[in-house]
Motif scaffolding. Structure first.
Motif, mmCIF file in Angstrom:
data_model
loop_
_atom_site.group_PDB
_atom_site.id
_atom_site.type_symbol
_atom_site.label_atom_id
_atom_site.label_comp_id
_atom_site.label_asym_id
_atom_site.label_seq_id
_atom_site.Cartn_x
_atom_site.Cartn_y
_atom_site.Cartn_z
ATOM 1 N N LEU A 240 40.928 -28.908 18.006
ATOM 2 C CA LEU A 240 40.224 -27.710 18.451
ATOM 3 C C LEU A 240 38.806 -28.027 18.906
ATOM 4 O O LEU A 240 38.341 -27.518 19.930
ATOM 5 N N ARG A 241 38.120 -28.874 18.151
ATOM 6 C CA ARG A 241 36.746 -29.199 18.529
ATOM 7 C C ARG A 241 36.716 -30.012 19.819
ATOM 8 O O ARG A 241 35.785 -29.883 20.623
ATOM 9 N N GLY A 242 37.734 -30.840 20.009
ATOM 10 C CA GLY A 242 37.799 -31.588 21.255
ATOM 11 C C GLY A 242 38.078 -30.697 22.451
ATOM 12 O O GLY A 242 37.544 -30.915 23.541
ATOM 13 N N GLY A 243 38.904 -29.667 22.244
ATOM 14 C CA GLY A 243 39.271 -28.795 23.347
ATOM 15 C C GLY A 243 38.372 -27.597 23.537
ATOM 16 O O GLY A 243 38.254 -27.071 24.643
ATOM 17 N N CYS A 244 37.716 -27.159 22.454
ATOM 18 C CA CYS A 244 36.922 -25.918 22.517
ATOM 19 C C CYS A 244 35.447 -26.134 22.207
ATOM 20 O O CYS A 244 34.647 -25.195 22.306
ATOM 21 N N GLY A 245 35.077 -27.317 21.779
ATOM 22 C CA GLY A 245 33.674 -27.628 21.506
ATOM 23 C C GLY A 245 33.081 -26.768 20.411
ATOM 24 O O GLY A 245 33.729 -26.462 19.406
ATOM 25 N N ASP A 246 31.826 -26.338 20.633
ATOM 26 C CA ASP A 246 31.109 -25.544 19.632
ATOM 27 C C ASP A 246 31.604 -24.113 19.545
ATOM 28 O O ASP A 246 31.075 -23.321 18.760
ATOM 29 N N ARG A 247 32.601 -23.755 20.329
ATOM 30 C CA ARG A 247 33.184 -22.420 20.176
ATOM 31 C C ARG A 247 33.907 -22.285 18.833
ATOM 32 O O ARG A 247 34.168 -21.172 18.389
ATOM 33 N N VAL A 248 34.252 -23.390 18.204
ATOM 34 C CA VAL A 248 34.874 -23.332 16.880
ATOM 35 C C VAL A 248 33.778 -22.992 15.868
ATOM 36 O O VAL A 248 32.956 -23.821 15.511
ATOM 37 N N SER A 249 33.753 -21.738 15.427
ATOM 38 C CA SER A 249 32.678 -21.288 14.542
ATOM 39 C C SER A 249 33.100 -21.218 13.082
ATOM 40 O O SER A 249 32.249 -21.198 12.187
ATOM 41 N N ALA A 250 34.400 -21.176 12.803
ATOM 42 C CA ALA A 250 34.867 -21.151 11.411
ATOM 43 C C ALA A 250 36.236 -21.816 11.348
ATOM 44 O O ALA A 250 37.068 -21.651 12.244
ATOM 45 N N PHE A 251 36.465 -22.568 10.262
ATOM 46 C CA PHE A 251 37.737 -23.249 10.069
ATOM 47 C C PHE A 251 37.948 -23.353 8.561
ATOM 48 O O PHE A 251 37.375 -24.209 7.895
ATOM 49 N N GLU A 252 38.758 -22.438 8.018
ATOM 50 C CA GLU A 252 38.905 -22.288 6.579
ATOM 51 C C GLU A 252 40.305 -22.715 6.128
ATOM 52 O O GLU A 252 41.305 -22.295 6.718
ATOM 53 N N LEU A 253 40.356 -23.512 5.085
ATOM 54 C CA LEU A 253 41.628 -23.955 4.503
ATOM 55 C C LEU A 253 41.985 -23.068 3.314
ATOM 56 O O LEU A 253 41.128 -22.772 2.476
ATOM 57 N N VAL A 254 43.241 -22.665 3.201
ATOM 58 C CA VAL A 254 43.704 -21.825 2.098
ATOM 59 C C VAL A 254 45.045 -22.371 1.605
ATOM 60 O O VAL A 254 46.011 -22.439 2.370
ATOM 61 N N GLY A 255 45.113 -22.750 0.338
ATOM 62 C CA GLY A 255 46.377 -23.180 -0.245
ATOM 63 C C GLY A 255 47.239 -21.986 -0.614
ATOM 64 O O GLY A 255 46.743 -20.878 -0.848
ATOM 65 N N ARG A 256 48.549 -22.189 -0.678
ATOM 66 C CA ARG A 256 49.467 -21.085 -0.986
ATOM 67 C C ARG A 256 49.139 -20.383 -2.304
ATOM 68 O O ARG A 256 49.165 -19.145 -2.368
ATOM 69 N N PRO A 257 48.812 -21.091 -3.396
ATOM 70 C CA PRO A 257 48.477 -20.382 -4.639
ATOM 71 C C PRO A 257 47.304 -19.412 -4.485
ATOM 72 O O PRO A 257 47.285 -18.352 -5.108
ATOM 73 N N ALA A 258 46.318 -19.779 -3.653
ATOM 74 C CA ALA A 258 45.184 -18.877 -3.419
ATOM 75 C C ALA A 258 45.640 -17.611 -2.710
ATOM 76 O O ALA A 258 45.245 -16.495 -3.072
ATOM 77 N N LEU A 259 46.479 -17.771 -1.695
ATOM 78 C CA LEU A 259 46.979 -16.600 -0.973
ATOM 79 C C LEU A 259 47.830 -15.717 -1.884
ATOM 80 O O LEU A 259 47.740 -14.478 -1.827
ATOM 81 N N LEU A 282 42.510 -20.578 8.522
ATOM 82 C CA LEU A 282 41.957 -19.439 9.255
ATOM 83 C C LEU A 282 40.928 -19.999 10.223
ATOM 84 O O LEU A 282 39.946 -20.612 9.800
ATOM 85 N N VAL A 283 41.170 -19.834 11.503
ATOM 86 C CA VAL A 283 40.268 -20.388 12.507
ATOM 87 C C VAL A 283 39.697 -19.272 13.366
ATOM 88 O O VAL A 283 40.383 -18.288 13.657
ATOM 89 N N GLU A 284 38.428 -19.427 13.728
ATOM 90 C CA GLU A 284 37.808 -18.453 14.638
ATOM 91 C C GLU A 284 37.030 -19.188 15.716
ATOM 92 O O GLU A 284 36.240 -20.097 15.425
ATOM 93 N N LEU A 285 37.281 -18.798 16.957
ATOM 94 C CA LEU A 285 36.483 -19.231 18.099
ATOM 95 C C LEU A 285 35.583 -18.079 18.504
ATOM 96 O O LEU A 285 35.972 -16.914 18.404
ATOM 97 N N SER A 286 34.390 -18.383 18.977
ATOM 98 C CA SER A 286 33.484 -17.325 19.431
ATOM 99 C C SER A 286 32.665 -17.828 20.609
ATOM 100 O O SER A 286 32.449 -19.028 20.772
ATOM 101 N N ASP A 287 32.204 -16.882 21.406
ATOM 102 C CA ASP A 287 31.450 -17.233 22.608
ATOM 103 C C ASP A 287 30.475 -16.106 22.922
ATOM 104 O O ASP A 287 30.737 -14.937 22.610
ATOM 105 N N THR A 288 29.376 -16.466 23.564
ATOM 106 C CA THR A 288 28.378 -15.462 23.947
ATOM 107 C C THR A 288 28.752 -14.753 25.246
ATOM 108 O O THR A 288 28.138 -13.758 25.603
ATOM 109 N N HIS A 289 29.744 -15.257 25.951
ATOM 110 C CA HIS A 289 30.149 -14.687 27.248
ATOM 111 C C HIS A 289 31.318 -13.733 27.049
ATOM 112 O O HIS A 289 32.323 -14.081 26.431
ATOM 113 N N GLU A 290 31.199 -12.525 27.590
ATOM 114 C CA GLU A 290 32.225 -11.506 27.407
ATOM 115 C C GLU A 290 33.561 -11.886 28.039
ATOM 116 O O GLU A 290 34.617 -11.448 27.596
ATOM 117 N N GLN A 291 33.525 -12.710 29.068
ATOM 118 C CA GLN A 291 34.753 -13.066 29.777
ATOM 119 C C GLN A 291 35.296 -14.433 29.357
ATOM 120 O O GLN A 291 36.191 -14.956 30.018
#
Length: 468
Positions: A240-259, A282-291
């Motif tokens: 993701l970081r290679g393809g989307c760069g700094d647009r990757v703003s969050a990357f959270e790991l969750v094990g099944r017992p936690a869920l 749980l991954v989130e990409l974000s950008d300052t550009h509306e389009q």
């Protein structure tokens, strides 16, 4: 005590000096209920001058000062000791906005302003403040700085140390250091603000700060992924970081017992996948550009990841409500654990490249020593920070397991240290890890820390019993 109380009342007024057991009680216990202390009084000043005056009075009386913000800490750092020879200095009335400079992308606020209020002020100015925590409605900026808070967007924006440009601090002798400069370049000697960020009030009391603001995020793409193992999650992060760069703003790991704990204890929680999987991201990409074509970028990257076997299934949010529901699964893990019962909690960090190794080795060693241990692992895999919490499913067995916390900690922390990690990633040391840290920091590091403490607070009256 009468003379001290009278002096404090003269500074802040009788309504803001609490001395009765019942009225002081909320300030004497930490959020988790692990630590309970005693104090001579709780004092609530509203100005930096009043804070300085309170500190001077306490120093003259030989009474310790325990700074406290929203009291949402997890390591007992804002709870007074049981000795009772201290004053809790609550900063919740320091709520002024000193300055907002949109052109300079800075906001200067006092320590008692909550994180949620800072976020809203930035939004009103068409700016963005990136720190996000589950406790943002009650935690305060002074506490965020004193603990060097992290949260879910450290991957892109850094922690509080990276989000502050200047500080105002009341020193242990009552002097006020005005370092409220909104400069990104200032090579005029030691960068003093970094002494106080993360020091948990042991070197001085942060009373105001100049915070960095950023352009607003106008578009987001959020997805819940099922992955076969943590190694695959790390591979997806790199992809993701290679393809989307700094647009990757969050990357959270969750094990099944936690869920599973969230699904059991949190009303309205639903599993986004059609069936159980061992690990989720749980991954989130974000950008300052509306389009910005974030959804397309995300889908293209995930298609390749699925072809490589790194992702088993994916649910991409198609609305704000769906994105919020996915985030709620992650953000409610701590509350679900609290409702489930006591566990042995760890807030650790290792290099991202060694997360899979840590999880595999730690799990093997713990299960060998304590069969049927329940491992609830989740966290900010993007910056190497894992919350690694352990318990036994049955309450009777769990009580005996909790009694062996020191042994369990040694297994987890020794492995973290061997992998080049830290036993406290974002929660701080407080009282919880004050002694534990001596096992892992070198004598040179500890000596440097003690020297700084001695130079600034020779009487040892600033939040004693914490960190060192």
């Amino acid at each position: 005590m009468e003379a001290l109380q009278a002096a404090l009342v003269e500074i802040v007024g009788s309504d803001h000096v609490l001395c009765g057991e019942q009225e002081m009680a909320p300030y004497l216990t930490d959020w988790r209920g692990r630590y309970h202390g005693h104090a001579l009084a709780v004092v609530r000043p509203a100005t930096v001058e009043a804070v300085a005056a309170v500190v001077r009075i306490c120093v003259q009386a030989g009474v310790a000062v325990v700074p406290q913000g929203g009291n949402t800490g997890l390591c007992g750092g804002a709870t007074p000791l049981e000795t009772g020879r201290s004053v809790v200095l609550c900063l919740g009335r320091m709520r002024q906005v000193r300055a907002l400079d949109a052109d300079n992308n800075t906001l200067c606020v006092e320590a008692g302003v909550t994180l949620a209020e800072v976020q809203m002020m930035a939004q009103a100015a068409d700016r963005f403040f990136p720190l996000a925590l589950a406790s943002e409605g009650s935690c305060q900026i002074g506490g965020n700085l004193s603990t060097n808070a992290g949260g879910v967007q450290v991957l892109r924006y850094g922690n509080m140390r990276d989000l502050v440009l200047g500080l105002e601090v009341v020193l242990p002798d009552g002097r006020i250091w005005d370092g409220l400069r909104g400069l990104r370049k200032d090579n005029t000697g030691y960068d003093l603000k970094h002494l106080f960020v993360g020091a948990e009030g042991t070197l001085g009391i942060i009373t105001a700060a100049v915070l960095k603001l950023f352009p607003p995020l106008r578009r987001r793409a959020t997805a819940w992924l099922a992955v076969p193992d943590p190694a695959a999650a790390v591979a997806v992060l790199s992809r993701l970081r290679g393809g989307c760069g700094d647009r990757v703003s969050a990357f959270e790991l969750v094990g099944r017992p936690a869920l599973e704990l969230v699904l059991e204890h949190i009303e309205g929680a639903r599993d986004p996948m059609s069936g159980p999987q061992p690990w989720y991201v749980l991954v989130e990409l974000s950008d300052t550009h509306e389009q910005a074509p974030l959804e397309a970028l995300l889908e293209q990257t995930l298609e390749v990841a699925m072809e490589q076997g790194e992702v088993l299934d994916a649910a991409i949010a198609t609305s704000l409500a769906q994105a919020e529901a996915l985030w709620a699964l992650r953000e409610n893990i701590s509350e679900a654990q609290r409702l489930e019962g006591i566990s042995i909690k760890h807030d650790v960090a290792v290099p991202v490249s060694r997360i899979a190794e840590f999880l595999a080795c730690a799990g093997e060693r713990l299960r060998r020593a304590w069969p049927e241990v329940r491992i609830v692992a989740f966290g900010h895999i993007g910056d190497g920070n894992l919350h690694y919490n352990l318990s036994k499913p049955e309450s009777s067995a769990n009580e005996a397991f909790i009694a062996r916390t020191a042994e369990v900690n040694a297994v987890v922390h020794d492995l973290v240290h061997a992998l080049g990690g830290s036993i406290s990633a974002e929660h701080g040391l407080g009282q919880l890890k004050r002694e534990e840290i001596r096992r892992y920091k070198s004598e040179v590091e500890l000596d440097l820390m003690r020297s700084i403490k001695q130079a600034l607070d020779p009487a040892g009256l600033m939040n004693p019993g914490k960190v060192l």
